[in-house]
Design an enzyme around this catalytic site. Structure first.
Site, mmCIF file in Angstrom:
data_model
loop_
_atom_site.group_PDB
_atom_site.id
_atom_site.type_symbol
_atom_site.label_atom_id
_atom_site.label_comp_id
_atom_site.label_asym_id
_atom_site.label_seq_id
_atom_site.Cartn_x
_atom_site.Cartn_y
_atom_site.Cartn_z
ATOM 1 N N THR A 26 34.810 17.731 -38.275
ATOM 2 C CA THR A 26 33.648 17.837 -37.393
ATOM 3 C C THR A 26 32.928 19.153 -37.664
ATOM 4 O O THR A 26 33.549 20.213 -37.674
ATOM 5 C CB THR A 26 34.130 17.770 -35.929
ATOM 6 O OG1 THR A 26 34.590 16.442 -35.685
ATOM 7 C CG2 THR A 26 33.015 18.112 -34.961
ATOM 8 N N GLN A 99 35.012 7.785 -40.062
ATOM 9 C CA GLN A 99 36.042 7.895 -39.020
ATOM 10 C C GLN A 99 35.459 7.480 -37.671
ATOM 11 O O GLN A 99 34.547 8.119 -37.133
ATOM 12 C CB GLN A 99 36.614 9.320 -38.933
ATOM 13 C CG GLN A 99 37.882 9.337 -38.055
ATOM 14 C CD GLN A 99 38.471 10.714 -37.833
ATOM 15 O OE1 GLN A 99 37.749 11.660 -37.544
ATOM 16 N NE2 GLN A 99 39.789 10.833 -37.927
ATOM 17 N N HIS A 175 40.287 6.485 -35.624
ATOM 18 C CA HIS A 175 40.797 7.805 -35.216
ATOM 19 C C HIS A 175 41.693 7.625 -33.990
ATOM 20 O O HIS A 175 41.214 7.464 -32.873
ATOM 21 C CB HIS A 175 39.606 8.702 -34.882
ATOM 22 C CG HIS A 175 39.926 10.158 -34.696
ATOM 23 N ND1 HIS A 175 41.213 10.656 -34.632
ATOM 24 C CD2 HIS A 175 39.111 11.239 -34.570
ATOM 25 C CE1 HIS A 175 41.170 11.974 -34.470
ATOM 26 N NE2 HIS A 175 39.906 12.349 -34.433
ATOM 27 N N ASN A 178 44.857 13.390 -32.494
ATOM 28 C CA ASN A 178 44.277 14.623 -31.945
ATOM 29 C C ASN A 178 43.817 14.565 -30.489
ATOM 30 O O ASN A 178 42.875 15.254 -30.089
ATOM 31 C CB ASN A 178 43.124 15.103 -32.843
ATOM 32 C CG ASN A 178 43.609 15.392 -34.268
ATOM 33 O OD1 ASN A 178 44.807 15.399 -34.520
ATOM 34 N ND2 ASN A 178 42.689 15.605 -35.184
ATOM 35 N N TYR A 180 42.354 12.224 -28.648
ATOM 36 C CA TYR A 180 41.172 11.468 -28.219
ATOM 37 C C TYR A 180 41.596 10.107 -27.651
ATOM 38 O O TYR A 180 42.782 9.862 -27.450
ATOM 39 C CB TYR A 180 40.169 11.381 -29.381
ATOM 40 C CG TYR A 180 39.692 12.777 -29.759
ATOM 41 C CD1 TYR A 180 38.918 13.522 -28.861
ATOM 42 C CD2 TYR A 180 40.082 13.388 -30.950
ATOM 43 C CE1 TYR A 180 38.524 14.824 -29.153
ATOM 44 C CE2 TYR A 180 39.691 14.690 -31.253
ATOM 45 C CZ TYR A 180 38.910 15.405 -30.347
ATOM 46 O OH TYR A 180 38.527 16.692 -30.624
ATOM 47 N N ARG A 227 44.399 6.860 -38.430
ATOM 48 C CA ARG A 227 44.912 8.238 -38.410
ATOM 49 C C ARG A 227 45.680 8.503 -37.111
ATOM 50 O O ARG A 227 45.180 8.201 -36.023
ATOM 51 C CB ARG A 227 43.770 9.248 -38.524
ATOM 52 C CG ARG A 227 44.293 10.667 -38.734
ATOM 53 C CD ARG A 227 43.184 11.686 -38.952
ATOM 54 N NE ARG A 227 43.600 12.680 -39.941
ATOM 55 C CZ ARG A 227 43.259 13.957 -39.933
ATOM 56 N NH1 ARG A 227 42.464 14.435 -39.001
ATOM 57 N NH2 ARG A 227 43.690 14.791 -40.863
ATOM 58 N N ASN A 235 44.155 19.373 -27.544
ATOM 59 C CA ASN A 235 43.538 18.608 -26.454
ATOM 60 C C ASN A 235 44.545 18.251 -25.358
ATOM 61 O O ASN A 235 44.431 17.202 -24.703
ATOM 62 C CB ASN A 235 42.803 17.356 -26.955
ATOM 63 C CG ASN A 235 41.497 17.698 -27.631
ATOM 64 O OD1 ASN A 235 40.805 18.644 -27.213
ATOM 65 N ND2 ASN A 235 41.139 16.962 -28.675
ATOM 66 N N GLY A 315 41.813 19.701 -45.345
ATOM 67 C CA GLY A 315 40.733 19.959 -44.406
ATOM 68 C C GLY A 315 40.025 21.260 -44.717
ATOM 69 O O GLY A 315 39.021 21.288 -45.454
HETATM 70 C C1 LIG Z 1 36.486 22.493 -38.418
HETATM 71 C C2 LIG Z 1 37.464 21.371 -38.251
HETATM 72 C C3 LIG Z 1 37.018 20.126 -37.819
HETATM 73 C C4 LIG Z 1 37.899 19.048 -37.701
HETATM 74 N N1 LIG Z 1 37.420 17.819 -37.333
HETATM 75 C C5 LIG Z 1 38.239 16.740 -37.330
HETATM 76 C C6 LIG Z 1 37.717 15.431 -37.099
HETATM 77 O O1 LIG Z 1 36.516 15.234 -36.911
HETATM 78 N N2 LIG Z 1 38.599 14.389 -37.083
HETATM 79 C C7 LIG Z 1 39.941 14.571 -37.299
HETATM 80 O O2 LIG Z 1 40.706 13.602 -37.287
HETATM 81 N N3 LIG Z 1 40.447 15.804 -37.562
HETATM 82 C C8 LIG Z 1 39.623 16.880 -37.603
HETATM 83 N N4 LIG Z 1 40.131 18.110 -37.923
HETATM 84 C C9 LIG Z 1 41.519 18.218 -38.420
HETATM 85 C C10 LIG Z 1 41.527 18.159 -39.949
HETATM 86 O O3 LIG Z 1 41.171 16.838 -40.391
HETATM 87 C C11 LIG Z 1 42.917 18.484 -40.511
HETATM 88 O O4 LIG Z 1 43.860 17.653 -39.879
HETATM 89 C C12 LIG Z 1 43.284 19.941 -40.288
HETATM 90 O O5 LIG Z 1 42.258 20.805 -40.752
HETATM 91 C C13 LIG Z 1 44.594 20.278 -41.011
HETATM 92 O O6 LIG Z 1 44.444 20.113 -42.428
HETATM 93 P P1 LIG Z 1 44.324 21.398 -43.384
HETATM 94 O O7 LIG Z 1 45.528 22.251 -43.113
HETATM 95 O O8 LIG Z 1 44.287 20.863 -44.781
HETATM 96 O O9 LIG Z 1 43.062 22.121 -42.998
HETATM 97 C C14 LIG Z 1 39.271 19.220 -38.013
HETATM 98 C C15 LIG Z 1 39.723 20.491 -38.409
HETATM 99 C C16 LIG Z 1 38.840 21.547 -38.543
HETATM 100 C C17 LIG Z 1 39.358 22.880 -39.040
#
Ligand SMILES: Cc1cc2nc3c(=O)[nH]c(=O)nc-3n(C[C@H](O)[C@H](O)[C@H](O)COP(=O)(O)O)c2cc1C
Length: 358
Positions: A26, A99, A175, A178, A180, A227, A235, A315
């Site tokens: 996001t 998603q 989704h 997290n 939701y 997911r 949350n 991410g």
């Molecule tokens: C800025 C940001 C926005 C995120 N937005 C979403 C999202 O829209 N949907 C989701 O399932 N996870 C979201 N996440 C979680 C990421 O998909 C991911 O699970 C998380 O960054 C851990 O992976 P990484 O260690 O490779 O960054 C977000 C994480 C960050 C940092």
């Protein structure tokens, strides 16, 4: 030869050139009317060398929104905006799924039609504050969905899936992670219902199962991923027996023949987490498994070679490295991400991270 991040793979009907997945992120930079705009097109196009892009979480209806400037998939203008993103990614040889997102209680009346109360499995207020157009505001106590309203929510997932397919997406990701809406139904700290959608794990997984069945009916199972985040407390959510619950979830999703199961393997935001065996979880699901959370190239390759995971989603590394795939290929250093520009803002910290090519 051992498999690694660069081994091609097919997930459902989607043929991927590598196993490096861009995790959903996001970024709160949609235009007027929550419509994807030019800089969003550029952002995704820059990252099209990923084997698969999963879009940022995308609200399926007006009631599904919970944050400012998130791009929806429930108006014609939004579909047209996404179509430009999809076309740009496809033109660069990439694959992209959308998603599907309903935030449930993680919202605020100021973000909802007619200042409505957010909806949830049960009327339990989350700890913390909502991000609104007026700044941070305390969460409110949501309204518990009546059982008769649930088919309407499922129908929103179906319509959003139709819209995503009309925009040209290669598939959709449900989704259920997290904290939701779907996760609020799954985990027992947020679901205190006494009808067929609450109580034991079978009942708590019912809404996810119904959504999956109905989304699969319009998209085909080979275009649908799910997911989950069994441990993530983000949350204000938890479960009293996550291993048992999510083994069950993986087991009931398995027979669909989905494109993949995508698992956030821990918590975002440090806190004490219960023990959990993700290899055991994975054994309950027969299709492709995407692992995520704090992976780097070495750990990802080791997990794939060991056969524990099929793909790995990144991410934060993809926020800061549009050419993450090339950097992995060359063992090049990675750019560090600027956290202050994660959520909202301009092109800065969005489409201006440098590539190796300069
Ligand atoms: C800025 C940001 C926005 C995120 N937005 C979403 C999202 O829209 N949907 C989701 O399932 N996870 C979201 N996440 C979680 C990421 O998909 C991911 O699970 C998380 O960054 C851990 O992976 P990484 O260690 O490779 O960054 C977000 C994480 C960050 C940092």
């Amino acid at each position: 030869m051992a498999l690694d991040l660069f081994s091609p793979i097919k997930v459902g009907s989607i043929a991927l050139k590598n196993r490096i997945v861009m995790a959903p992120l996001t970024r709160n930079r949609a235009g007027e009317g929550n419509v994807p705009r030019e800089m969003n097109v550029t952002y995704y196009e820059q990252r099209a060398s990923a084997g698969l892009i999963i879009t940022e979480a995308t609200p399926i209806s007006a009631m599904a929104h919970g944050y400012p400037a998130t791009p929806g998939i429930h108006t014609e203008a939004q579909v047209a905006g996404w179509r430009k993103v999809v076309d740009a990614v496809h033109a660069k040889g990439g694959k992209i799924v959308l998603q599907l997102w309903h935030v449930g209680r993680i919202s605020h009346p100021s973000l909802l039609p007619d200042n409505a109360l957010p909806v949830a499995p049960s009327a339990i207020k989350p700890a913390g504050q909502a991000f609104t157009y007026q700044g941070l505001q305390d969460f409110v106590t949501p309204r518990a969905l009546a059982a008769e309203e649930i088919p309407g929510v499922v129908a929103e997932y179906v319509q959003a899936t139709r819209n995503a397919l009309a925009a040209g997406f290669d598939g959709v990701e449900i989704h259920a992670a997290n904290g939701y809406l779907l996760d609020q139904f799954l985990r027992d700290s947020t679901n205190k219902r006494t009808d067929i959608y609450g109580g034991d794990k079978v009942n708590r997984a019912r809404l996810l199962l119904e959504v999956t069945q109905n989304v699969v009916a319009v998209a085909g199972a080979d275009k649908v991923g799910v997911r989950i985040s069994p441990l993530n407390p983000f949350n204000d959510i938890s479960d009293s027996n996550p291993q048992d619950l999510f083994n069950h979830v993986a087991r009931v999703l398995s027979p669909f023949g989905l494109a993949y199961l995508h698992v956030v393997e821990g918590g975002m935001g440090g806190s004490d987490l219960p023990p959990f065996d993700f290899v055991e979880l994975r054994k309950n699901f027969s299709g492709p498994y995407i692992a995520n959370l704090a992976y780097d190239k070495a750990r990802a390759n080791a997990a794939i070679a060991a056969g524990n995971v099929d793909l790995v989603a990144f991410g934060v590394p993809f926020i800061a490295n549009p050419d993450l795939v090339e950097r992995f290929a060359r063992d090049a250093a990675l750019n560090q991400a600027d956290q202050s520009s994660f959520y909202g803002g301009t092109e800065k910290g969005y489409i201006d991270y440098p590539t190796l090519q300069g």
